[in-house]
Motif scaffolding. Structure first.
Motif, PDB file in Angstrom:
ATOM      1  N   PRO A 167     -14.396   3.225   4.712  1.00  0.00           N
ATOM      2  CA  PRO A 167     -14.165   4.033   3.512  1.00  0.00           C
ATOM      3  C   PRO A 167     -14.450   3.258   2.228  1.00  0.00           C
ATOM      4  O   PRO A 167     -14.153   2.060   2.137  1.00  0.00           O
ATOM      5  CB  PRO A 167     -12.685   4.412   3.606  1.00  0.00           C
ATOM      6  N   ALA A 168     -15.049   3.956   1.271  1.00  0.00           N
ATOM      7  CA  ALA A 168     -15.318   3.336  -0.037  1.00  0.00           C
ATOM      8  C   ALA A 168     -13.999   3.069  -0.764  1.00  0.00           C
ATOM      9  O   ALA A 168     -12.993   3.741  -0.525  1.00  0.00           O
ATOM     10  CB  ALA A 168     -16.203   4.250  -0.868  1.00  0.00           C
ATOM     11  N   PHE A 169     -14.019   2.070  -1.641  1.00  0.00           N
ATOM     12  CA  PHE A 169     -12.824   1.805  -2.435  1.00  0.00           C
ATOM     13  C   PHE A 169     -13.208   1.345  -3.834  1.00  0.00           C
ATOM     14  O   PHE A 169     -14.321   0.847  -4.061  1.00  0.00           O
ATOM     15  CB  PHE A 169     -11.911   0.774  -1.750  1.00  0.00           C
ATOM     16  N   ASN A 170     -12.300   1.545  -4.758  1.00  0.00           N
ATOM     17  CA  ASN A 170     -12.514   1.155  -6.155  1.00  0.00           C
ATOM     18  C   ASN A 170     -11.582   0.000  -6.502  1.00  0.00           C
ATOM     19  O   ASN A 170     -10.394   0.009  -6.136  1.00  0.00           O
ATOM     20  CB  ASN A 170     -12.219   2.316  -7.106  1.00  0.00           C
TER      21      ASN A 170
ATOM     22  N   ILE B 138      -8.437   3.385  -2.365  1.00  0.00           N
ATOM     23  CA  ILE B 138      -9.361   3.775  -1.297  1.00  0.00           C
ATOM     24  C   ILE B 138      -9.334   5.294  -1.137  1.00  0.00           C
ATOM     25  O   ILE B 138      -8.258   5.891  -1.012  1.00  0.00           O
ATOM     26  CB  ILE B 138      -8.966   3.126   0.044  1.00  0.00           C
ATOM     27  N   GLN B 139     -10.512   5.904  -1.146  1.00  0.00           N
ATOM     28  CA  GLN B 139     -10.611   7.344  -0.882  1.00  0.00           C
ATOM     29  C   GLN B 139     -10.922   7.528   0.605  1.00  0.00           C
ATOM     30  O   GLN B 139     -12.073   7.447   1.027  1.00  0.00           O
ATOM     31  CB  GLN B 139     -11.710   7.999  -1.730  1.00  0.00           C
ATOM     32  N   HIS B 140      -9.894   7.788   1.408  1.00  0.00           N
ATOM     33  CA  HIS B 140     -10.089   7.936   2.845  1.00  0.00           C
ATOM     34  C   HIS B 140     -10.805   9.243   3.179  1.00  0.00           C
ATOM     35  O   HIS B 140     -11.581   9.297   4.120  1.00  0.00           O
ATOM     36  CB  HIS B 140      -8.745   7.875   3.570  1.00  0.00           C
TER      37      HIS B 140
ATOM     38  N   ILE C 112      -6.495  -1.823  -6.315  1.00  0.00           N
ATOM     39  CA  ILE C 112      -7.507  -1.206  -5.450  1.00  0.00           C
ATOM     40  C   ILE C 112      -7.074   0.191  -5.029  1.00  0.00           C
ATOM     41  O   ILE C 112      -5.903   0.418  -4.716  1.00  0.00           O
ATOM     42  CB  ILE C 112      -7.734  -2.074  -4.196  1.00  0.00           C
TER      43      ILE C 112
ATOM     44  N   GLU D 199      -5.389   6.040  -0.954  1.00  0.00           N
ATOM     45  CA  GLU D 199      -4.465   4.916  -0.749  1.00  0.00           C
ATOM     46  C   GLU D 199      -4.627   3.944  -1.905  1.00  0.00           C
ATOM     47  O   GLU D 199      -5.746   3.579  -2.259  1.00  0.00           O
ATOM     48  CB  GLU D 199      -4.787   4.207   0.568  1.00  0.00           C
TER      49      GLU D 199
ATOM     50  N   ARG E  63       0.014   5.564   0.363  1.00  0.00           N
ATOM     51  CA  ARG E  63      -1.050   6.539   0.643  1.00  0.00           C
ATOM     52  C   ARG E  63      -0.497   7.965   0.604  1.00  0.00           C
ATOM     53  O   ARG E  63       0.577   8.235   1.126  1.00  0.00           O
ATOM     54  CB  ARG E  63      -1.659   6.247   2.020  1.00  0.00           C
TER      55      ARG E  63
ATOM     56  N   SER F  69       0.817  -1.212   0.000  1.00  0.00           N
ATOM     57  CA  SER F  69       0.000   0.000   0.000  1.00  0.00           C
ATOM     58  C   SER F  69       0.853   1.265   0.000  1.00  0.00           C
ATOM     59  O   SER F  69       1.899   1.329   0.655  1.00  0.00           O
ATOM     60  CB  SER F  69      -0.901  -0.024   1.240  1.00  0.00           C
TER      61      SER F  69
ATOM     62  N   GLN G   1      -3.495   0.130  -3.567  1.00  0.00           N
ATOM     63  CA  GLN G   1      -3.061  -1.177  -3.089  1.00  0.00           C
ATOM     64  C   GLN G   1      -2.907  -2.170  -4.235  1.00  0.00           C
ATOM     65  O   GLN G   1      -3.672  -2.146  -5.192  1.00  0.00           O
ATOM     66  CB  GLN G   1      -4.091  -1.753  -2.098  1.00  0.00           C
TER      67      GLN G   1
END
Length: 272
Positions: free
Chosen positions: A242-245, A170-172, A168, A184, A134, A132, A186
């Motif tokens: 948190p949502a992630f794509n 993640i929008q924290h 992946i 972040e 970020r 990861s 990954q």
């Protein structure tokens, strides 16, 4: 005594079903003529036959009714069985009401020609080990800087990525006031390595998500995020992370953005 045809008329149970009940031991004829094979029933079997019909109307299956052993069933025991069945049916009704509400919302979306209609599912994302990186960026397209940094650092460390065709992000946090996005990125790895100043390695537990996979550019992300958040609220869930794509086809594959395939995921749990 009643022949099977007569007993069928009296009980509204078809001859075929009476034969089946005999076969499974639910309602056995009092007498079978060995020479003709004719089945005969007694008058005292009418109450049992009516109970079977009533229980079927209440939603009991044949295996459940056989297990009740109606001829020897005590009233108190039958009361408890009915109470438990009521609880089961109430839960079924709750589920069906939820399904009807989802269908109603989908109809509304289809009526307003929303391309996301019928696209959201709930599922479990399995646990994974990740490498990861970020960082805060100003705009979503700047995310490419994070991917390059993660790739370069992992190359230096000779990190082995898991053989998966996705990555992946993640929008924290999205802070419009201070004009930054805390992102972040990954990649899934085989093993946990020692973390560095830039790249962190850790395990992520499995989680339940509301998920929408779509094909197209990232300009759709804002509307899709709003749509999923609304769906979560409408369907009795709440966001719990948190949502992630998940990127299946991305700029990394050097294709037209209309060919991108992205899955947007919101961790969820049922509202209490």
């Amino acid at each position: 005594m009643f022949k099977i045809g007569e007993f069928s008329v009296l009980t509204s149970i078809s001859i075929h079903m009476l034969r089946n009940y005999d076969k499974i031991g639910l309602l056995i004829p009092k007498y079978i003529d060995e020479s003709t094979g004719y089945r005969y029933y007694e008058s005292d079997q009418l109450p049992i036959a009516n109970q079977i019909v009533a229980l079927k109307m209440m939603g009991f299956g044949l295996k459940e009714i056989v297990a009740l052993q109606l001829e020897d069933m005590e009233t108190d025991k039958l009361k408890n069985i009915l109470k438990n069945k009521i609880k089961d049916k109430e839960q079924e009704v709750k589920i069906i009401k939820g399904q009807l509400e989802q269908m109603d919302n989908a109809l509304k979306d289809l009526a307003s020609e929303k391309e996301c209609a019928l696209s959201i599912v709930t599922k479990c994302i399995p646990d994974r080990k990740v490498a990861s990186f970020r960082m805060k960026i100003k705009e979503f397209p700047d995310e490419g800087v994070l991917w390059k940094t993660l790739g370069d650092e992992c190359k230096k460390l000779n990190v082995k990525f898991l053989d998966t065709n996705y990555s992946i992000a993640i929008q924290h946090e999205i802070n419009f006031d201070e004009n930054y996005i805390d992102v972040e990125v990954q990649r899934v790895v085989n093993n946990i390595y020692e973390s560095t100043n830039k790249v962190k390695f850790y395990s992520i537990p499995s989680c339940e998500v509301a998920s929408l996979a779509y094909q197209g550019g990232y300009s759709k992300l804002k509307d899709i995020n709003i749509y999923i958040a609304k769906w979560i609220e409408q369907n009795g869930f709440e966001i719990c992370g948190p949502a992630f794509n998940i990127y299946y086809i991305s700029p990394e594959h050097k294709v037209n953005e209309e060919k991108f395939v992205t899955e947007v995921c919101f961790p969820i749990k049922k509202k209490r």
